[in-house]
Design a protein around this motif. Structure first.
Motif, short mmCIF file in Angstrom:
data_model
loop_
_atom_site.label_atom_id
_atom_site.label_comp_id
_atom_site.label_asym_id
_atom_site.label_seq_id
_atom_site.Cartn_x
_atom_site.Cartn_y
_atom_site.Cartn_z
N ARG A 242 85.01 40.65 -77.37
CA ARG A 242 85.86 40.81 -78.41
C ARG A 242 85.26 40.34 -79.75
O ARG A 242 85.66 40.59 -80.99
CB ARG A 242 87.08 39.76 -78.29
CG ARG A 242 88.24 40.69 -77.18
CD ARG A 242 89.31 39.68 -77.07
NE ARG A 242 88.66 38.52 -76.44
CZ ARG A 242 89.60 37.43 -76.07
NH1 ARG A 242 90.96 37.56 -76.11
NH2 ARG A 242 89.03 36.29 -75.26
N GLU A 243 83.74 39.72 -79.62
CA GLU A 243 82.98 39.54 -80.81
C GLU A 243 82.75 40.56 -81.57
O GLU A 243 82.47 40.54 -82.96
CB GLU A 243 81.53 38.84 -80.19
CG GLU A 243 81.79 37.38 -79.59
CD GLU A 243 82.23 36.47 -80.68
OE1 GLU A 243 81.50 36.70 -81.82
OE2 GLU A 243 83.35 35.74 -80.58
N LYS B 273 78.59 34.45 -75.53
CA LYS B 273 79.83 34.00 -75.05
C LYS B 273 80.61 34.78 -74.29
O LYS B 273 81.63 34.62 -73.59
CB LYS B 273 80.88 34.01 -76.73
CG LYS B 273 80.45 33.17 -77.61
CD LYS B 273 81.56 33.15 -78.65
CE LYS B 273 80.95 32.34 -79.76
NZ LYS B 273 81.84 32.57 -81.24
N ARG B 274 79.78 35.91 -73.77
CA ARG B 274 80.27 36.79 -72.71
C ARG B 274 81.53 37.22 -73.00
O ARG B 274 82.53 37.07 -72.09
CB ARG B 274 80.12 36.10 -71.26
CG ARG B 274 78.86 35.96 -71.08
CD ARG B 274 78.83 35.37 -69.58
NE ARG B 274 77.35 35.35 -69.02
CZ ARG B 274 76.61 34.17 -69.10
NH1 ARG B 274 77.08 33.20 -69.96
NH2 ARG B 274 75.24 34.32 -68.57
N ASP B 275 81.72 37.62 -74.27
CA ASP B 275 82.88 38.25 -74.77
C ASP B 275 83.00 39.18 -75.79
O ASP B 275 82.37 39.35 -76.93
CB ASP B 275 83.90 37.13 -75.68
CG ASP B 275 85.11 37.42 -75.78
OD1 ASP B 275 85.70 38.57 -75.64
OD2 ASP B 275 85.95 36.45 -76.55
#
Length: 533
Positions: free
Chosen positions: A299-300, A295-297
């Motif tokens: 925040r995961e 997800k290239r995030d």
């Protein structure tokens, strides 16, 4: 499926695992040759040939067996890990007998007054213990003086933990056999894994290994770079060797080390701090890493309840353990500036508390303090506050797992809150990003509580067995610590584990490591199947 047909299914899949294990032994052959450790290389080569031949023969003879059902997969996991530990012990035994005394002496650092630890493996039980500890990522060891086994065996010990961390059946599903439908799912779940990262089980297995390899490589680069900066005089070759080995044993939360006295062998507070992130990365669930990458995030990480809980436990646990250790290391004031002794004591207590709590909570097991000398309060605090639950489910850690503790805690709060709700109110349970209906919530809570109960029962029974054979110089707290570290695959020791321990205790710890890594159920299914035929 009758008994004979089911046996062929189990034998075939266990044979396939041993083909992979035999092939993996060729890597330490190369390492041994690189360091001109000819007898070690020969030992690995012989063991690799035996393991691959027996595994290949079993696989070929039973190749036409049907795909495993769920209980067959559990038996494959239970017997497969035991067989792997058995064949994994062969290099130790072979090297202990064929290596000439003069070569063994060359492994011992100049001026040291001890023998090579390879000699301990002339006892096959010690070799089996070392192999089981390696593949289950426990880290308890019979190599009293680690550097005295040679570079080839130092690498092999790290490699065992690295393979065992992600799972041998997962490795098999990724590159060897890819059964379809429920057979693949059953095999995958038999190693205590439930997360599904890709549509297919084979795809999920490959994704796990890709993430695992990638993180290990990054940790190795980090450790090498940090060591160059913190200890520039350590040397290029030992820096790289240590970094790669510690990356493997850190990411697998296994805890074997290339140094005598584990990470304490560096004799540097800075090097202890350098190795803390290498333990934390291994305690985070692999699906969380996969979510960040896919997800290239970032925040995961912060949205995962296990990550948040783990860091919260680190803060509370380090403070608590430091408080207990400050009492242990306290010494009478006998001169010097006022308050000087107090500052030194607090600094040492915090140093030990910080490293050892994270080491225990992540179930890595790197050691920097003589835990056998701690007071009983500190020992019990680290058992109950860190070792019992371990790190995140979906990671390479042992213990009950944070997720199960989180579910049980949320479940208790949910049950209490439901009493105050109106009669027709919706009483769903939210766990992280998932929302469960009442029936689903009860199933989740029941499963978590059942495993926790089974885990504690096994721990209690193991404690009674150990107390029956334990030498008198060890305390009850020492015994509790040692059974908890074996079953939780932590690897820290209060001083009980070693070549001189009672045989019953050694066998007990082997069984605990085996059952703890597989989360008990596959072993119970295997025992039940034996009686059912």
């Amino acid at each position: 499926m009758n008994f004979l047909t089911a046996s062929k299914t189990v034998i075939r899949d266990i044979g396939g695992l041993q083909v992979l294990i035999g092939g993996s032994m060729l890597v330490p052959v190369l390492v041994s040759l690189l360091y001109q450790e000819w007898y070690s290389g020969l030992s690995f080569l012989i063991a690799a040939g035996i393991t691959a031949f027996v595994g290949g023969l079993a696989y070929k003879l039973c190749e036409d067996a049907p795909e495993p059902k769920r209980h067959h997969a559990m038996i494959v996991a239970a017997l497969g890990w035991a067989a792997t530990a058995f064949f994994g012990a062969l290099p130790f035994v072979i090297a202990a007998y064929i290596t000439p005394p003069a070569v063994l002496e060359s492994f011992v650092p100049a001026g040291a007054g001890y023998q090579s630890s390879l000699l301990y493996f002339q006892n096959p039980l010690h070799a089996f213990f070392e192999s089981m500890s390696g593949y289950t990522t426990t880290g308890l060891t019979m190599s009293v003086r680690e550097p005295s086994v040679g570079r080839g065996f130092l690498w092999y010990r790290s490699q065992m933990q690295w393979i065992g961390g992600a799972g041998m059946i997962v490795l098999s599903l990724a590159i060897l056999r890819q059964p379809h439908g429920t057979a693949g799912i059953s095999l995958y779940q038999s190693e205590a894994r439930n997360e599904k990262l890709r549509p297919s089980i084979a795809g999920t297995a490959r994704a796990i290994w890709k993430v695992y390899v990638g993180i290990t490589a990054l940790v190795a680069v980090y450790l090498a770079t940090a060591t160059f900066l913190v200890a520039p005089n350590y040397g290029i070759e030992p820096t790289i060797f240590d970094a790669v080995n510690h990356a493997m044993t850190g990411q697998s939360t296994g805890g074997f080390s290339t140094l005598d006295d584990s990470i304490a062998g560096y004799g540097s507070y800075a090097m202890e701090l350098v190795h803390i992130p290498a333990m934390i990365t291994g305690a985070i669930s692999i699906p969380v890493y996969y979510g960040v990458l896919s997800k290239r995030d970032i925040r995961e990480f912060t949205s995962d309840p296990q990550v948040r809980t783990m860091f919260g436990l680190f803060v509370v646990g380090v403070i608590g353990l430091t408080a207990f250790l400050a009492r242990w290391v306290g010494v009478p004031y006998n001169g010097g500036p006022v308050g000087y002794v107090g500052r030194v004591v607090t600094s040492q207590a915090f140093r030990d508390g910080l490293f050892q709590f994270i080491s225990a909570s992540s179930t890595t097991g790197w050691q920097t303090s003589a835990i056998g000398d701690w007071n009983s309060g500190a020992v019990m605090f680290i058992v109950l506050g860190a070792m019992l639950f371990g790190g995140s489910a979906g990671a390479t850690v042992g213990g009950i797992k944070i997720l199960r503790g989180y579910i049980i805690g949320r479940g208790i709060n949910w049950e209490v809150s439901r009493v105050f709700l109106p009669e027709h109110a919706i009483d769903d349970l939210r766990i992280g990003q998932q929302v469960f209906k009442a029936d689903e919530a009860n199933d989740e809570i029941r499963a978590a509580a059942t495993f926790a109960f089974a885990y504690l029962v096994l721990l209690g029974l193991s404690l009674f067995v150990l107390l029956a054979v334990l030498p008198q110089e060890f305390t009850l707290a020492d015994a509790i610590f040692e059974v908890a570290t074996a079953q939780g695959t932590v690897g820290l020791s209060s001083g009980i584990t070693g070549p001189g321990m009672p045989v019953v205790a050694e066998i007990l710890f082997i069984v605990q490591m085996w059952m703890g890594r597989l989360e008990i159920i596959p072993v119970l299914v295997m025992i039940n199947s034996i009686f059912r035929r």
